[in-house]
Design an enzyme around this catalytic site. Structure first.
Site, PDB file in Angstrom:
ATOM      1  N   TYR A   1      -2.247   2.424 -12.498  1.00  0.00           N
ATOM      2  CA  TYR A   1      -1.345   3.118 -12.699  1.00  0.00           C
ATOM      3  C   TYR A   1       0.424   2.134 -12.090  1.00  0.00           C
ATOM      4  CZ  TYR A   1      -1.018   2.575  -6.939  1.00  0.00           C
ATOM      5  OH  TYR A   1      -1.421   1.982  -5.943  1.00  0.00           O
TER       6      TYR A   1
ATOM      7  N   GLY B   1     -16.092  -5.198 -11.679  1.00  0.00           N
ATOM      8  CA  GLY B   1     -15.630  -5.519 -10.103  1.00  0.00           C
ATOM      9  C   GLY B   1     -16.195  -4.103  -9.917  1.00  0.00           C
ATOM     10  N   GLY B   2     -15.109  -4.286  -8.307  1.00  0.00           N
ATOM     11  CA  GLY B   2     -15.225  -3.285  -7.910  1.00  0.00           C
ATOM     12  C   GLY B   2     -15.193  -1.961  -8.252  1.00  0.00           C
ATOM     13  N   ALA B   3     -14.270  -1.451  -8.568  1.00  0.00           N
ATOM     14  CA  ALA B   3     -13.292   0.094  -8.931  1.00  0.00           C
ATOM     15  C   ALA B   3     -14.208  -0.197 -10.758  1.00  0.00           C
ATOM     16  CB  ALA B   3     -12.073  -0.733  -9.691  1.00  0.00           C
TER      17      ALA B   3
ATOM     18  N   THR C   1      -8.549  -1.544   2.728  1.00  0.00           N
ATOM     19  CA  THR C   1      -8.400  -1.932   1.290  1.00  0.00           C
ATOM     20  C   THR C   1      -8.592  -3.195   1.223  1.00  0.00           C
ATOM     21  OG1 THR C   1      -6.595  -1.398  -0.313  1.00  0.00           O
ATOM     22  CG2 THR C   1      -5.721  -1.944   1.977  1.00  0.00           C
TER      23      THR C   1
ATOM     24  N   LYS D   1     -13.179  -4.115   2.538  1.00  0.00           N
ATOM     25  CA  LYS D   1     -14.214  -3.170   1.937  1.00  0.00           C
ATOM     26  C   LYS D   1     -15.449  -3.775   1.477  1.00  0.00           C
ATOM     27  CE  LYS D   1     -10.819  -0.553  -1.110  1.00  0.00           C
ATOM     28  NZ  LYS D   1     -10.797   0.373  -2.494  1.00  0.00           N
TER      29      LYS D   1
ATOM     30  N   ILE E   1      -7.523   2.865 -14.434  1.00  0.00           N
ATOM     31  CA  ILE E   1      -7.284   3.090 -13.314  1.00  0.00           C
ATOM     32  C   ILE E   1      -5.906   2.501 -12.327  1.00  0.00           C
ATOM     33  CG2 ILE E   1     -10.081   3.161 -12.388  1.00  0.00           C
ATOM     34  CD1 ILE E   1      -9.201   0.788 -11.107  1.00  0.00           C
TER      35      ILE E   1
ATOM     36  N   ASP F   1     -13.788   6.586  -3.111  1.00  0.00           N
ATOM     37  CA  ASP F   1     -13.117   5.730  -4.538  1.00  0.00           C
ATOM     38  C   ASP F   1     -13.696   6.487  -5.580  1.00  0.00           C
ATOM     39  OD1 ASP F   1     -11.465   4.394  -3.631  1.00  0.00           O
ATOM     40  OD2 ASP F   1     -12.870   2.458  -3.460  1.00  0.00           O
TER      41      ASP F   1
ATOM     42  N   SER G   1       0.925  -1.280   0.483  1.00  0.00           N
ATOM     43  CA  SER G   1      -0.332  -0.024   0.475  1.00  0.00           C
ATOM     44  C   SER G   1       0.902   0.865   0.047  1.00  0.00           C
ATOM     45  CB  SER G   1      -0.646  -0.113   1.423  1.00  0.00           C
ATOM     46  OG  SER G   1      -1.496   1.300   1.166  1.00  0.00           O
TER      47      SER G   1
HETATM   48  P1  ATR Z   1     -11.615  -4.151  -8.564  1.00  0.00           P
HETATM   49  O1  ATR Z   1     -12.082  -4.270  -7.537  1.00  0.00           O
HETATM   50  O2  ATR Z   1     -10.254  -3.658  -8.493  1.00  0.00           O
HETATM   51  O3  ATR Z   1     -12.611  -3.890  -9.722  1.00  0.00           O
HETATM   52  P2  ATR Z   1     -12.011  -7.477  -9.564  1.00  0.00           P
HETATM   53  O4  ATR Z   1     -13.141  -6.909  -8.711  1.00  0.00           O
HETATM   54  O5  ATR Z   1     -11.207  -8.095  -9.169  1.00  0.00           O
HETATM   55  O6  ATR Z   1     -11.006  -6.216  -8.875  1.00  0.00           O
HETATM   56  O7  ATR Z   1     -12.253  -6.822 -10.640  1.00  0.00           O
HETATM   57  C1  ATR Z   1     -10.751  -7.299 -12.069  1.00  0.00           C
HETATM   58  C2  ATR Z   1     -11.250  -6.500 -13.191  1.00  0.00           C
HETATM   59  O8  ATR Z   1     -10.785  -7.335 -14.054  1.00  0.00           O
HETATM   60  C3  ATR Z   1     -12.996  -7.754 -13.534  1.00  0.00           C
HETATM   61  O9  ATR Z   1     -13.888  -6.935 -14.255  1.00  0.00           O
HETATM   62  C4  ATR Z   1     -12.349  -8.608 -14.546  1.00  0.00           C
HETATM   63  O10 ATR Z   1     -13.067  -9.311 -15.473  1.00  0.00           O
HETATM   64  P3  ATR Z   1     -14.467 -10.710 -14.672  1.00  0.00           P
HETATM   65  O11 ATR Z   1     -14.882  -9.802 -13.779  1.00  0.00           O
HETATM   66  O12 ATR Z   1     -14.071 -11.407 -15.922  1.00  0.00           O
HETATM   67  O13 ATR Z   1     -13.068 -11.278 -13.701  1.00  0.00           O
HETATM   68  C5  ATR Z   1     -11.340  -7.796 -15.500  1.00  0.00           C
HETATM   69  N1  ATR Z   1      -9.618  -8.665 -15.621  1.00  0.00           N
HETATM   70  C6  ATR Z   1      -9.239  -9.228 -14.957  1.00  0.00           C
HETATM   71  N2  ATR Z   1      -8.135 -10.195 -15.608  1.00  0.00           N
HETATM   72  C7  ATR Z   1      -8.851  -9.825 -16.727  1.00  0.00           C
HETATM   73  C8  ATR Z   1      -8.665 -10.751 -18.346  1.00  0.00           C
HETATM   74  N3  ATR Z   1      -7.366 -10.917 -18.632  1.00  0.00           N
HETATM   75  N4  ATR Z   1      -8.935 -10.386 -19.187  1.00  0.00           N
HETATM   76  C9  ATR Z   1     -10.353  -9.298 -19.508  1.00  0.00           C
HETATM   77  N5  ATR Z   1     -11.005  -8.738 -17.609  1.00  0.00           N
HETATM   78  C10 ATR Z   1     -10.558  -9.363 -16.969  1.00  0.00           C
END
Ligand code: ATR
Length: 288
Positions: free
Chosen positions: A234, A140-142, A67, A71, A232, A107, A20
């Protein structure tokens, strides 16, 4: 750093937490403002999360950031939840007050402030969230925080494309139902390129393009050159997506600012000073 017995204490609770950047970022502000206080990395396993939060409150902590992976649990444990955090479905900032846990999610604020500051800082024109459709890659969450932020800022047409279609569809349905004015639709992942033609904003919230992850495959040819592109991710600061967008003339904003701006409300609540995101802070955090 020398603390008095009355030092204000806060920190970030995660598992793991060693990666972090928040201690460095809050540490910069504490020193900059000469505050008698500390912000600590707090590694807490999921099974100890609730006990740890109660204990930190008992020990006089003002609050904490939360984190991965805490969350959503944090939201469930709060005595009071800000409406925005409830809509996003996650809490990243806690204030301990009179034995109560007050949760919020900063966020969405961080995302918008980053675009506002990043897009007005130099070359790119100022950003207008109401100017046209936005496409979010990921669900996802973000993505939830970014989607709520864009809808609240007045984005008229929000599109969500995710590898797992069901997640994008569920999120679109949920957000669309509470947003009678705006339009929220899911776009099949394979058709993400076809959704670029009339965009005002393109946001990557997936982990694609992050160091150690696969690249994000997206041909930007159909994207209007006036569309704002942001990521997002970085690390690296300039992802391939941003590099390609910049090379063809699009305004781009990198993802570090979202991290820096989301930290502002918590710092103000715990330490009593409204901090600023400056070039000096960015350079300091990047030097980690
Ligand atoms: P966060 O909270 O950071 O958004 P997350 O909930 O794990 O983390 O979400 C990760 C995102 O990256 C998801 O939208 C994931 O797609 P899936 O819902 O299909 O898992 C996407 N992602 C991760 N690896 C991927 C890949 N190889 N190709 C396409 N999307 C991917």
């Amino acid at each position: 750093m020398i603390l008095s017995g009355r030092a204000r204490l806060a920190g970030v609770v995660g598992w793991p937490v060693g990666h972090s950047l928040s201690p460095r970022l809050h540490g910069f502000w504490l020193e900059h403002h000469g505050i008698d206080g500390a912000y600590l990395p707090l590694a807490v396993a999921p099974e100890h999360f609730e006990t740890a939060l109660r204990g930190l409150g008992e020990a006089g902590f003002r609050g904490v950031n939360v984190t991965i992976p805490h969350k959503r649990t944090a939201l469930a444990l709060c005595d009071e939840v800000a409406p925005l955090a409830a809509r996003i479905g996650a809490v990243n900032t806690l204030v301990f007050e009179d034995g109560r846990l007050k949760g919020s999610n900063t966020d969405a604020f961080g995302f918008l402030e980053n675009l506002r500051q990043g897009a007005s800082a130099g070359e790119p024109p100022a950003w207008d969230p109401t100017a046209g459709p936005a496409l979010i890659l990921g669900a996802g969450g973000a993505a939830r925080a970014v989607a709520v932020a864009l809808l609240d800022a007045g984005t008229p047409d929000l599109r969500l494309a995710n590898r797992t279609a069901a997640r994008a569809e569920a999120l679109a349905q949920e957000l669309g139902a509470e947003e009678p004015g705006g339009q929220v639709t899911a776009v099949p992942w394979e058709r993400r390129g076809a959704a670029l033609g009339d965009l005002a904003v393109l946001v990557n919230t997936t982990s694609l393009g992050m160091a150690g992850e696969p690249p994000l495959e997206l041909d930007l040819d159909p994207l209007p050159t006036g569309a704002l592109v942001t990521d997002i991710v970085y690390a690296p600061l300039e992802t391939d997506l941003l590099a390609h967008a910049r090379a063809r003339g699009n305004p781009v904003v990198d993802g570090l600012g979202m991290l820096l701006h989301q930290a502002r409300p918590g710092f103000e609540a715990w330490f009593g000073v409204a901090p600023e995101v400056t070039a000096e802070l960015r350079a300091f955090v990047l030097a980690a």
